[in-house]
Motif scaffolding. Structure first.
Motif, PDB file in Angstrom:
ATOM      1  N   ARG A  56     -35.611  55.176   4.667  1.00  0.00           N
ATOM      2  CA  ARG A  56     -35.245  55.545   6.038  1.00  0.00           C
ATOM      3  C   ARG A  56     -33.889  54.965   6.427  1.00  0.00           C
ATOM      4  NH1 ARG A  56     -38.874  55.259  11.497  1.00  0.00           N
ATOM      5  NH2 ARG A  56     -37.196  55.733  12.967  1.00  0.00           N
ATOM      6  N   ASP A  57     -33.667  53.677   6.122  1.00  0.00           N
ATOM      7  CA  ASP A  57     -32.406  53.043   6.500  1.00  0.00           C
ATOM      8  C   ASP A  57     -31.211  53.792   5.935  1.00  0.00           C
ATOM      9  OD1 ASP A  57     -33.766  51.149   7.904  1.00  0.00           O
ATOM     10  OD2 ASP A  57     -33.567  49.565   6.398  1.00  0.00           O
ATOM     11  N   THR A  58     -31.309  54.175   4.670  1.00  0.00           N
ATOM     12  CA  THR A  58     -30.203  54.871   4.029  1.00  0.00           C
ATOM     13  C   THR A  58     -29.995  56.251   4.629  1.00  0.00           C
ATOM     14  OG1 THR A  58     -30.494  53.691   1.934  1.00  0.00           O
ATOM     15  CG2 THR A  58     -29.365  55.813   1.842  1.00  0.00           C
ATOM     16  N   MET A  59     -31.061  57.003   4.825  1.00  0.00           N
ATOM     17  CA  MET A  59     -30.929  58.357   5.359  1.00  0.00           C
ATOM     18  C   MET A  59     -30.449  58.339   6.810  1.00  0.00           C
ATOM     19  SD  MET A  59     -31.275  60.365   2.915  1.00  0.00           S
ATOM     20  CE  MET A  59     -31.033  61.826   3.952  1.00  0.00           C
ATOM     21  N   GLU A  60     -30.797  57.316   7.564  1.00  0.00           N
ATOM     22  CA  GLU A  60     -30.293  57.232   8.938  1.00  0.00           C
ATOM     23  C   GLU A  60     -28.779  57.041   8.949  1.00  0.00           C
ATOM     24  OE1 GLU A  60     -32.660  54.155  10.729  1.00  0.00           O
ATOM     25  OE2 GLU A  60     -34.008  55.618  11.668  1.00  0.00           O
ATOM     26  N   PRO A  71     -21.815  54.987  11.552  1.00  0.00           N
ATOM     27  CA  PRO A  71     -23.074  54.243  11.671  1.00  0.00           C
ATOM     28  C   PRO A  71     -22.882  52.904  12.371  1.00  0.00           C
ATOM     29  CG  PRO A  71     -22.809  55.134   9.459  1.00  0.00           C
ATOM     30  CD  PRO A  71     -21.504  55.327  10.158  1.00  0.00           C
ATOM     31  N   ALA A  72     -23.909  52.475  13.108  1.00  0.00           N
ATOM     32  CA  ALA A  72     -23.830  51.205  13.828  1.00  0.00           C
ATOM     33  C   ALA A  72     -23.540  50.042  12.888  1.00  0.00           C
ATOM     34  CB  ALA A  72     -25.132  50.964  14.588  1.00  0.00           C
ATOM     35  N   ALA A  73     -24.023  50.133  11.650  1.00  0.00           N
ATOM     36  CA  ALA A  73     -23.820  49.054  10.673  1.00  0.00           C
ATOM     37  C   ALA A  73     -22.358  48.904  10.268  1.00  0.00           C
ATOM     38  CB  ALA A  73     -24.673  49.315   9.428  1.00  0.00           C
ATOM     39  N   THR A  74     -21.505  49.847  10.681  1.00  0.00           N
ATOM     40  CA  THR A  74     -20.092  49.800  10.280  1.00  0.00           C
ATOM     41  C   THR A  74     -19.170  49.420  11.432  1.00  0.00           C
ATOM     42  OG1 THR A  74     -19.655  52.149  10.779  1.00  0.00           O
ATOM     43  CG2 THR A  74     -20.566  51.624   8.612  1.00  0.00           C
ATOM     44  N   PHE A  75     -19.720  49.022  12.575  1.00  0.00           N
ATOM     45  CA  PHE A  75     -18.875  48.699  13.723  1.00  0.00           C
ATOM     46  C   PHE A  75     -18.041  47.443  13.477  1.00  0.00           C
ATOM     47  CE2 PHE A  75     -21.732  51.065  16.992  1.00  0.00           C
ATOM     48  CZ  PHE A  75     -21.266  52.277  16.475  1.00  0.00           C
ATOM     49  N   ASP A  76     -18.601  46.459  12.768  1.00  0.00           N
ATOM     50  CA  ASP A  76     -17.831  45.274  12.399  1.00  0.00           C
ATOM     51  C   ASP A  76     -17.064  45.606  11.129  1.00  0.00           C
ATOM     52  OD1 ASP A  76     -16.731  42.864  11.779  1.00  0.00           O
ATOM     53  OD2 ASP A  76     -18.623  41.768  11.622  1.00  0.00           O
ATOM     54  N   THR A  77     -15.857  46.137  11.298  1.00  0.00           N
ATOM     55  CA  THR A  77     -15.108  46.682  10.164  1.00  0.00           C
ATOM     56  C   THR A  77     -14.630  45.631   9.175  1.00  0.00           C
ATOM     57  OG1 THR A  77     -13.067  46.598  11.481  1.00  0.00           O
ATOM     58  CG2 THR A  77     -14.334  48.658  11.507  1.00  0.00           C
ATOM     59  N   ARG A  78     -14.717  44.354   9.533  1.00  0.00           N
ATOM     60  CA  ARG A  78     -14.277  43.302   8.616  1.00  0.00           C
ATOM     61  C   ARG A  78     -15.413  42.750   7.763  1.00  0.00           C
ATOM     62  NH1 ARG A  78      -9.225  41.385  10.626  1.00  0.00           N
ATOM     63  NH2 ARG A  78      -8.786  42.304  12.661  1.00  0.00           N
ATOM     64  N   ALA A  84     -20.669  48.027   2.547  1.00  0.00           N
ATOM     65  CA  ALA A  84     -21.913  48.307   1.832  1.00  0.00           C
ATOM     66  C   ALA A  84     -22.598  49.544   2.404  1.00  0.00           C
ATOM     67  CB  ALA A  84     -22.849  47.104   1.907  1.00  0.00           C
ATOM     68  N   ALA A  85     -22.549  49.698   3.725  1.00  0.00           N
ATOM     69  CA  ALA A  85     -23.168  50.865   4.362  1.00  0.00           C
ATOM     70  C   ALA A  85     -22.465  52.151   3.936  1.00  0.00           C
ATOM     71  CB  ALA A  85     -23.123  50.713   5.883  1.00  0.00           C
ATOM     72  N   TYR A  86     -21.142  52.128   3.927  1.00  0.00           N
ATOM     73  CA  TYR A  86     -20.401  53.324   3.516  1.00  0.00           C
ATOM     74  C   TYR A  86     -20.641  53.649   2.038  1.00  0.00           C
ATOM     75  CZ  TYR A  86     -17.821  53.984   7.865  1.00  0.00           C
ATOM     76  OH  TYR A  86     -17.482  54.256   9.174  1.00  0.00           O
ATOM     77  N   LYS A  87     -20.808  52.618   1.239  1.00  0.00           N
ATOM     78  CA  LYS A  87     -21.085  52.854  -0.179  1.00  0.00           C
ATOM     79  C   LYS A  87     -22.403  53.606  -0.346  1.00  0.00           C
ATOM     80  CE  LYS A  87     -20.799  49.251  -2.791  1.00  0.00           C
ATOM     81  NZ  LYS A  87     -21.217  47.988  -3.465  1.00  0.00           N
ATOM     82  N   ARG A  88     -23.427  53.205   0.391  1.00  0.00           N
ATOM     83  CA  ARG A  88     -24.726  53.878   0.327  1.00  0.00           C
ATOM     84  C   ARG A  88     -24.605  55.333   0.760  1.00  0.00           C
ATOM     85  NH1 ARG A  88     -28.245  49.921   3.903  1.00  0.00           N
ATOM     86  NH2 ARG A  88     -29.911  51.440   3.524  1.00  0.00           N
ATOM     87  N   VAL A  89     -23.827  55.578   1.807  1.00  0.00           N
ATOM     88  CA  VAL A  89     -23.656  56.947   2.293  1.00  0.00           C
ATOM     89  C   VAL A  89     -22.938  57.802   1.250  1.00  0.00           C
ATOM     90  CG1 VAL A  89     -22.574  58.399   4.041  1.00  0.00           C
ATOM     91  CG2 VAL A  89     -23.646  56.245   4.710  1.00  0.00           C
ATOM     92  N   LEU A  90     -21.904  57.262   0.637  1.00  0.00           N
ATOM     93  CA  LEU A  90     -21.134  58.022  -0.349  1.00  0.00           C
ATOM     94  C   LEU A  90     -21.988  58.404  -1.554  1.00  0.00           C
ATOM     95  CD1 LEU A  90     -17.760  56.090  -0.191  1.00  0.00           C
ATOM     96  CD2 LEU A  90     -18.084  58.519   0.323  1.00  0.00           C
ATOM     97  N   ILE A  91     -22.849  57.506  -1.986  1.00  0.00           N
ATOM     98  CA  ILE A  91     -23.718  57.791  -3.133  1.00  0.00           C
ATOM     99  C   ILE A  91     -24.670  58.943  -2.806  1.00  0.00           C
ATOM    100  CG2 ILE A  91     -25.596  56.875  -4.554  1.00  0.00           C
ATOM    101  CD1 ILE A  91     -24.186  54.138  -4.377  1.00  0.00           C
ATOM    102  N   VAL A  92     -25.262  58.914  -1.614  1.00  0.00           N
ATOM    103  CA  VAL A  92     -26.173  59.985  -1.206  1.00  0.00           C
ATOM    104  C   VAL A  92     -25.413  61.284  -0.997  1.00  0.00           C
ATOM    105  CG1 VAL A  92     -27.785  60.752   0.586  1.00  0.00           C
ATOM    106  CG2 VAL A  92     -27.794  58.366  -0.164  1.00  0.00           C
ATOM    107  N   ALA A  93     -24.225  61.194  -0.404  1.00  0.00           N
ATOM    108  CA  ALA A  93     -23.422  62.393  -0.151  1.00  0.00           C
ATOM    109  C   ALA A  93     -23.048  63.087  -1.453  1.00  0.00           C
ATOM    110  CB  ALA A  93     -22.169  62.018   0.636  1.00  0.00           C
ATOM    111  N   ASP A  94     -22.748  62.304  -2.475  1.00  0.00           N
ATOM    112  CA  ASP A  94     -22.426  62.903  -3.767  1.00  0.00           C
ATOM    113  C   ASP A  94     -23.671  63.547  -4.386  1.00  0.00           C
ATOM    114  OD1 ASP A  94     -20.478  63.161  -6.082  1.00  0.00           O
ATOM    115  OD2 ASP A  94     -22.109  62.066  -7.054  1.00  0.00           O
ATOM    116  N   LYS A  95     -24.793  62.899  -4.259  1.00  0.00           N
ATOM    117  CA  LYS A  95     -26.046  63.400  -4.829  1.00  0.00           C
ATOM    118  C   LYS A  95     -26.442  64.741  -4.229  1.00  0.00           C
ATOM    119  CE  LYS A  95     -30.962  62.152  -5.154  1.00  0.00           C
ATOM    120  NZ  LYS A  95     -31.961  61.088  -4.873  1.00  0.00           N
TER     121      LYS A  95
END
Length: 227
Positions: A56-60, A71-78, A84-95
């Motif tokens: 669920r966390d990844t798909m959200e 995603p809210a997990a990416t608001f702290d850009t530093r 890590a959140a963007y990496k998870r999204v990119l892997i799913v997006a490619d799949k």
């Protein structure tokens, strides 16, 4: 004819059943327009429920990007969590063949996390060199050229500063894109020249600057060998 065409258009909601038992609702039209994989699946079967292998966390995270919101997990850009959140999204997006999702991730990583920082904050770096190379590999795999330039430039600057823990030829073995190799070399050379200039102006540190310049030459030699 018109009625048949209308019936084939996406409509309603699709429920995504995640690997950890959650149910996520997404607009069918949005899902089909965002993913060639799901679009193909939904044109061959009449269903409103689809199983996915992700949690669920990844798909959200993915659904947030699909809807056009970082995603809210990416608001702290530093933070490392942002990357890590963007990496998870990119892997799913490619799949699931989500080209727009990948484009948005790259755009946000560059515009929100990187652009201008190398000039404004000279201390900005990836968490470490290994992380930088990991992201360089991601950029090569998913053809993220703009983001790849920033990753390569950062790594080249760190090479000139003596931050690489392994020999340059060994580190550069996985860099198969000639443009990224060139960027690493140019960044290392530029950083080495700047340090030499500062050392000359200060009247000291020449030996250290020469050593860092040697690092740039090592990268150039490694790239030449790779060609």
């Amino acid at each position: 004819m018109a009625a048949s065409a209308i019936e084939k258009q996406p409509s309603g909601l699709i429920t995504l059943l995640t690997a950890d038992g959650a149910e996520l609702h997404v607009d069918k039209e949005l899902l089909c327009s965002s993913s060639k994989f799901f679009a193909g699946m939904l044109t061959t079967c009449d269903t409103t429920r689809l199983h996915v292998e992700e949690t669920r966390d990844t798909m959200e995270l993915v659904l947030s990007v699909m809807r056009g919101t970082p995603p809210a997990a990416t608001f702290d850009t530093r933070s490392a969590a942002c990357w890590a959140a963007y990496k998870r999204v990119l892997i799913v997006a490619d799949k699931y063949d989500m080209s727009l999702v990948k484009e948005r991730c790259e755009k946000w990583l560059v515009s929100r996390c990187l652009r201008g920082r190398m000039r404004e904050l000279q201390t900005f770096r990836f968490q470490d060199v290994a992380e930088g190379f990991e992201w360089l590999g991601i950029c090569q795999k998913f053809d993220l050229r703009d983001l790849g330039w920033y990753c390569a430039y950062d790594l080249g600057s760190q090479l000139a500063a003596g931050a690489w823990q392994r020999p340059a030829p060994e580190c550069l073995e996985a860099v198969t894109c000639p443009e990224l190799l060139k960027t690493i070399i140019e960044a290392a050379q530029a950083a080495a020249r700047e340090r030499e200039r500062q050392a000359g102006a200060g009247g000291s540190g020449g030996a250290g600057a020469a050593g860092r310049a040697g690092g740039a030459e090592a990268a150039e030699g490694a790239a030449g060998g790779a060609e």
